[in-house]
Design a protein around this motif. Structure first.
Motif, PDB file in Angstrom:
ATOM      1  N   ALA A   1     -26.964  -4.634  -9.998  1.00 16.99           N
ATOM      2  CA  ALA A   1     -26.755  -5.654 -10.562  1.00 16.99           C
ATOM      3  C   ALA A   1     -27.431  -6.974 -10.158  1.00 16.99           C
ATOM      4  O   ALA A   1     -26.920  -6.914  -9.324  1.00 16.99           O
ATOM      5  CB  ALA A   1     -24.930  -6.035 -11.000  1.00 16.99           C
ATOM      6  N   THR A   2     -28.159  -8.176 -11.272  1.00 11.72           N
ATOM      7  CA  THR A   2     -28.701  -8.571 -11.169  1.00 11.72           C
ATOM      8  C   THR A   2     -27.781  -9.818 -12.517  1.00 11.72           C
ATOM      9  O   THR A   2     -27.358  -9.084 -12.793  1.00 11.72           O
ATOM     10  CB  THR A   2     -30.148  -9.098 -11.188  1.00 11.72           C
ATOM     11  OG1 THR A   2     -30.233 -10.131 -10.647  1.00 11.72           O
ATOM     12  CG2 THR A   2     -30.292  -8.486 -12.561  1.00 11.72           C
ATOM     13  N   TYR A   3     -28.033 -11.054 -12.069  1.00 17.98           N
ATOM     14  CA  TYR A   3     -27.587 -11.807 -13.103  1.00 17.98           C
ATOM     15  C   TYR A   3     -28.406 -13.330 -13.643  1.00 17.98           C
ATOM     16  O   TYR A   3     -29.421 -13.501 -13.074  1.00 17.98           O
ATOM     17  CB  TYR A   3     -26.313 -12.858 -11.811  1.00 17.98           C
ATOM     18  CG  TYR A   3     -26.738 -14.148 -11.762  1.00 17.98           C
ATOM     19  CD1 TYR A   3     -26.711 -15.223 -11.713  1.00 17.98           C
ATOM     20  CD2 TYR A   3     -26.231 -12.924 -10.258  1.00 17.98           C
ATOM     21  CE1 TYR A   3     -26.953 -16.054 -10.539  1.00 17.98           C
ATOM     22  CE2 TYR A   3     -26.027 -13.587  -9.470  1.00 17.98           C
ATOM     23  CZ  TYR A   3     -26.331 -15.826  -9.297  1.00 17.98           C
ATOM     24  OH  TYR A   3     -26.524 -16.384  -8.064  1.00 17.98           O
ATOM     25  N   VAL A   4     -27.986 -13.594 -14.173  1.00 17.09           N
ATOM     26  CA  VAL A   4     -29.292 -15.414 -14.994  1.00 17.09           C
ATOM     27  C   VAL A   4     -28.067 -15.844 -15.289  1.00 17.09           C
ATOM     28  O   VAL A   4     -27.351 -15.442 -16.587  1.00 17.09           O
ATOM     29  CB  VAL A   4     -30.146 -15.163 -16.493  1.00 17.09           C
ATOM     30  CG1 VAL A   4     -31.103 -15.736 -16.511  1.00 17.09           C
ATOM     31  CG2 VAL A   4     -31.168 -13.516 -15.527  1.00 17.09           C
ATOM     32  N   VAL A   5     -28.132 -17.166 -14.890  1.00 17.44           N
ATOM     33  CA  VAL A   5     -27.449 -18.015 -15.651  1.00 17.44           C
ATOM     34  C   VAL A   5     -28.073 -18.487 -16.978  1.00 17.44           C
ATOM     35  O   VAL A   5     -28.692 -18.983 -16.574  1.00 17.44           O
ATOM     36  CB  VAL A   5     -27.480 -19.100 -14.910  1.00 17.44           C
ATOM     37  CG1 VAL A   5     -26.519 -20.718 -15.199  1.00 17.44           C
ATOM     38  CG2 VAL A   5     -26.822 -19.039 -13.138  1.00 17.44           C
ATOM     39  N   ALA A   6     -27.163 -18.768 -18.362  1.00 20.83           N
ATOM     40  CA  ALA A   6     -27.363 -18.598 -19.228  1.00 20.83           C
ATOM     41  C   ALA A   6     -26.626 -19.835 -20.014  1.00 20.83           C
ATOM     42  O   ALA A   6     -25.336 -19.712 -20.272  1.00 20.83           O
ATOM     43  CB  ALA A   6     -28.396 -17.804 -19.930  1.00 20.83           C
TER      44      ALA A   6
END
Length: 347
Positions: A61-66
């Motif tokens: 899993a990876t993430y993006v602040v948005a």
């Protein structure tokens, strides 16, 4: 064109609003079943905690602040998914904000802000997703609500945003089908769900808000989302109560209006004075919780939703029951039935 969706262990899935409630439960369930995840939300600390948890369990899993209300940030989510995993197989537009208060009391600024997240966030996410999904196929899943079909007092602007989500999703589905795009477009319509929705909502009332019964577990919604990620579905109601409310609004709108006037104000007002607290309208939440907890009143299962997302024979049974009920209501409206029929309790 026939739509073929991959099994979850073979999927790359994007989930917005992934640090609370339905989004958080869905991320955990999808990870457990082997999906590779791109999680998006506004709170980086919460996103990092979730990804560390899932990766520590062997997931990827990876993430993006948005902020989904900002189009460029949504496109960045899509770009990050392609850069990390090379494709997108399922995109879940889950991020949303609630608001409690009479329409005439809610400020125009707050109304616009809610629409930026609840409606425009879905539009931006859907278009960013379909740009990639049209190439290799996949699933677009938008989270609507039972109030996509039936409105309620004290949540007027929220209901309006979910009506708008339904209109946009339905039109996009038709356009993609006409173009022969191998994309499944599903609208999930949950009833009241035991999440942090009421706690995170902007509240204009003099008491703390609460959700009207029946209240269902967020796990049921997550299971419906994961079903739609692997099985093309037009829409899925989560909870028999949600389906009955929508059917009632369609077949007996005036009756439902009277019922709403009589009971829905009290069902959304708690006996606790309103607290001066943060809400998620303009700033992200930090609690990283799946549920708020409603004192044992949460329904952990839904026979209706299980039947709809289950075997074809179960779907046929539910469809037949729904058509029979619709026929009864139509006859009553036309004066064809002299006796009152009790509607069976849904679960």
């Amino acid at each position: 064109m026939k739509i073929r969706l991959k099994k979850l262990p073979d999927q790359v899935m994007v989930i917005t609003g992934a640090t609370s409630g339905i989004g958080l439960v869905t991320a955990r369930k999808a990870a457990k079943q082997g999906a590779r995840l791109v999680l998006a939300a506004r709170n980086e600390d919460a996103l990092k905690q979730v990804c560390d948890e899932l990766n520590g369990q062997g997931a990827e899993a990876t993430y993006v602040v948005a902020d989904v209300g900002k189009e460029d940030e949504v496109h960045h989510v899509a770009s990050a998914a392609i850069q990390r995993f090379g494709r997108i197989d399922t995109w879940v537009n889950n991020a949303g904000i609630g608001m409690f208060g009479r329409n005439e009391e809610v400020s125009t600024e707050d109304k616009r802000r809610l629409f930026e997240t609840n409606f425009w966030g879905v539009v931006y996410g859907s278009l960013a997703a379909t740009e990639h999904l049209k190439r290799n196929g996949g699933a677009l899943i938008n989270i609507g609500s039972e109030v996509s079909d039936v409105s309620v007092p004290l949540q007027g602007i929220y209901a309006a945003s979910k009506h708008a989500v339904k209109g946009f999703t339905d039109s996009l589905r038709i356009e993609l089908a006409e173009a022969g795009a191998p994309v499944s477009v599903t609208l999930i319509k949950p009833g009241s769900i035991d999440t942090m929705f009421a706690v995170h909502a902007k509240n204009y009332m003099d008491v703390e808000p609460k959700l009207p019964a029946p209240i269902y577990a967020p796990d049921i919604v997550a299971d419906a989302i994961l079903h739609a990620a692997t099985h093309p579905e037009r829409d899925i109601f989560v909870g028999g109560g949600a389906k009955m409310a929508a059917a009632g609004a369609y077949y007996m709108p005036a009756v439902i209006d009277r019922i709403m006037k009589r009971v829905m104000f009290g069902q959304q007002r708690s006996d606790q004075p309103a607290r001066h607290r943060e809400n998620s309208l303009y700033s992200p939440s930090r609690d990283l919780k799946e549920r708020n907890g409603v004192g044992g009143r949460t329904r952990e299962t839904s026979l209706y939703t299980s039947a709809i997302t289950g075997a074809k024979s179960n779907k046929a049974l539910m469809l037949g029951a729904g058509l029979a009920l619709a026929a009864v209501w139509q006859l009553r409206r036309n004066g064809g039935l002299k006796h009152k029929y009790a509607v069976p309790k849904q679960s």
